[in-house]
Design a protein around this motif. Structure first.
Motif, short mmCIF file in Angstrom:
data_model
loop_
_atom_site.label_atom_id
_atom_site.label_comp_id
_atom_site.label_asym_id
_atom_site.label_seq_id
_atom_site.Cartn_x
_atom_site.Cartn_y
_atom_site.Cartn_z
N ASP A 35 99.72 -46.03 21.86
CA ASP A 35 98.82 -45.01 21.69
C ASP A 35 99.41 -43.57 22.00
N GLU A 36 100.29 -43.24 23.09
CA GLU A 36 100.71 -42.12 23.36
C GLU A 36 101.85 -41.73 22.53
N SER A 37 102.82 -42.40 22.02
CA SER A 37 103.63 -42.10 20.86
C SER A 37 102.94 -41.41 19.65
N LYS A 38 101.80 -41.91 19.51
CA LYS A 38 100.99 -41.25 18.43
C LYS A 38 100.59 -40.14 18.45
N ASP A 39 100.40 -39.49 19.85
CA ASP A 39 99.83 -38.31 20.06
C ASP A 39 100.60 -37.35 20.81
N GLU A 40 102.07 -37.19 20.23
CA GLU A 40 102.99 -36.47 20.96
C GLU A 40 102.63 -34.86 20.87
N SER A 41 101.83 -34.63 19.84
CA SER A 41 101.56 -33.19 19.77
C SER A 41 100.41 -32.47 21.06
N ALA A 42 100.13 -33.30 21.74
CA ALA A 42 99.29 -33.04 23.12
C ALA A 42 100.20 -32.50 24.11
N ASP A 43 101.28 -32.92 24.17
CA ASP A 43 102.08 -32.49 25.39
C ASP A 43 102.36 -30.90 25.43
N HIS A 44 102.38 -30.26 26.60
CA HIS A 44 102.64 -28.71 26.80
C HIS A 44 103.88 -28.56 27.69
N THR A 45 104.50 -27.69 27.55
CA THR A 45 105.70 -27.38 28.51
C THR A 45 105.05 -26.62 29.67
N PRO A 46 105.89 -26.71 30.72
CA PRO A 46 105.43 -26.30 32.12
C PRO A 46 105.06 -24.78 31.91
N GLU A 47 105.83 -24.07 31.09
CA GLU A 47 105.31 -22.68 31.07
C GLU A 47 104.01 -22.48 30.35
N GLU A 48 103.84 -23.28 29.42
CA GLU A 48 102.16 -23.12 28.79
C GLU A 48 101.32 -23.51 29.83
N GLU A 49 101.63 -24.40 30.66
CA GLU A 49 100.53 -24.87 31.62
C GLU A 49 100.20 -23.75 32.61
N ALA A 50 101.33 -23.18 33.02
CA ALA A 50 101.54 -22.03 34.12
C ALA A 50 100.57 -20.77 33.40
N LEU A 51 100.65 -20.75 32.15
CA LEU A 51 99.80 -19.64 31.73
C LEU A 51 98.42 -19.91 31.11
N SER A 52 98.03 -20.96 31.37
CA SER A 52 96.53 -21.55 31.16
C SER A 52 95.44 -21.01 32.11
N PRO A 53 94.53 -20.51 31.62
CA PRO A 53 93.64 -19.67 32.49
C PRO A 53 93.00 -20.92 33.45
N ALA A 54 92.65 -20.00 34.70
CA ALA A 54 92.04 -21.03 35.81
C ALA A 54 90.81 -21.70 35.34
N VAL A 55 90.43 -22.80 35.71
CA VAL A 55 89.19 -23.49 35.38
C VAL A 55 88.48 -23.85 36.47
N GLU A 56 87.14 -23.35 36.56
CA GLU A 56 86.32 -23.82 37.56
C GLU A 56 86.24 -25.22 37.83
N THR A 57 86.30 -25.72 39.05
CA THR A 57 86.07 -27.36 39.05
C THR A 57 84.57 -27.78 39.22
N GLU A 58 84.50 -28.90 38.86
CA GLU A 58 83.06 -29.51 39.02
C GLU A 58 83.45 -30.84 39.69
N SER A 59 82.13 -31.44 40.10
CA SER A 59 82.13 -32.79 40.77
C SER A 59 81.28 -33.73 40.21
N ALA A 60 81.49 -34.96 39.87
CA ALA A 60 80.69 -35.98 39.23
C ALA A 60 80.67 -37.22 39.85
N ARG A 61 79.31 -38.00 39.86
CA ARG A 61 79.51 -39.37 40.32
C ARG A 61 79.26 -40.12 39.20
N ILE A 62 80.07 -41.39 39.08
CA ILE A 62 79.91 -42.38 37.79
C ILE A 62 80.00 -43.62 38.33
N GLN A 63 79.05 -44.54 37.71
CA GLN A 63 78.92 -45.88 38.09
C GLN A 63 80.14 -46.60 37.50
#
Length: 146
Positions: A81-109
């Motif tokens: 499955d992962e080899s089919k979706d190689e386009s979803a990978d990001h470089t560390p530089e791209e990750e560092a430039l990502s905007p901050a995201v507000e965190t949320e919490s959830a409870r799941i069964q």
């Protein structure tokens, strides 16, 4: 008749073995099987020798909650499955430039957990999901906080 040998990652108790066996029982292509908890493996006799039948076996084990891989190749269904979706990978530089995201919490069964090893496996999988910073699983309440 074709005998396949599958590594089954994630089994930790007799109930895990029973879940894998139950999944295999549902497949009409499976003539017989032996699930070995001690070696995290299964030997399965399949009447249909096609690659589609092999895929059905691997998918059934995965749907039961485990990570199957062919013993002779080591390739898991997750790897395919992962080899089919190689386009979803990001470089560390791209990750560092990502905007901050507000965190949320959830409870799941969560259903199907039977022991502490199941809890550890579920926590590990949840922590590996993109966007999940932490996970705490409670066996007594069959729930997780992410």
């Amino acid at each position: 008749m074709r005998r396949i040998h599958v590594n089954v990652e994630g089994m930790s108790c007799g109930k895990c073995v029973a879940r894998v066996e139950g999944a295999l029982d549902e497949l009409s292509d499976v003539a017989s099987y032996e699930v070995d908890l001690a070696n995290d493996a299964a030997s399965i006799d399949v009447s249909d020798q096609s690659d589609e039948a092999l895929q059905r076996v691997l998918t059934a084990i995965e749907d039961a909650g485990y990570l199957p891989s062919l013993a002779d190749t080591g390739e898991s269904s997750q790897d395919r499955d992962e080899s089919k979706d190689e386009s979803a990978d990001h470089t560390p530089e791209e990750e560092a430039l990502s905007p901050a995201v507000e965190t949320e919490s959830a409870r799941i069964q969560i259903t199907g957990m039977t022991c502490a090893s199941c809890v550890g496996r579920v926590e590990s999988v949840l922590r590996g999901v993109d966007g999940v910073d932490d996970a705490a699983v409670n066996l007594a309440t069959d729930s997780a906080r992410i």
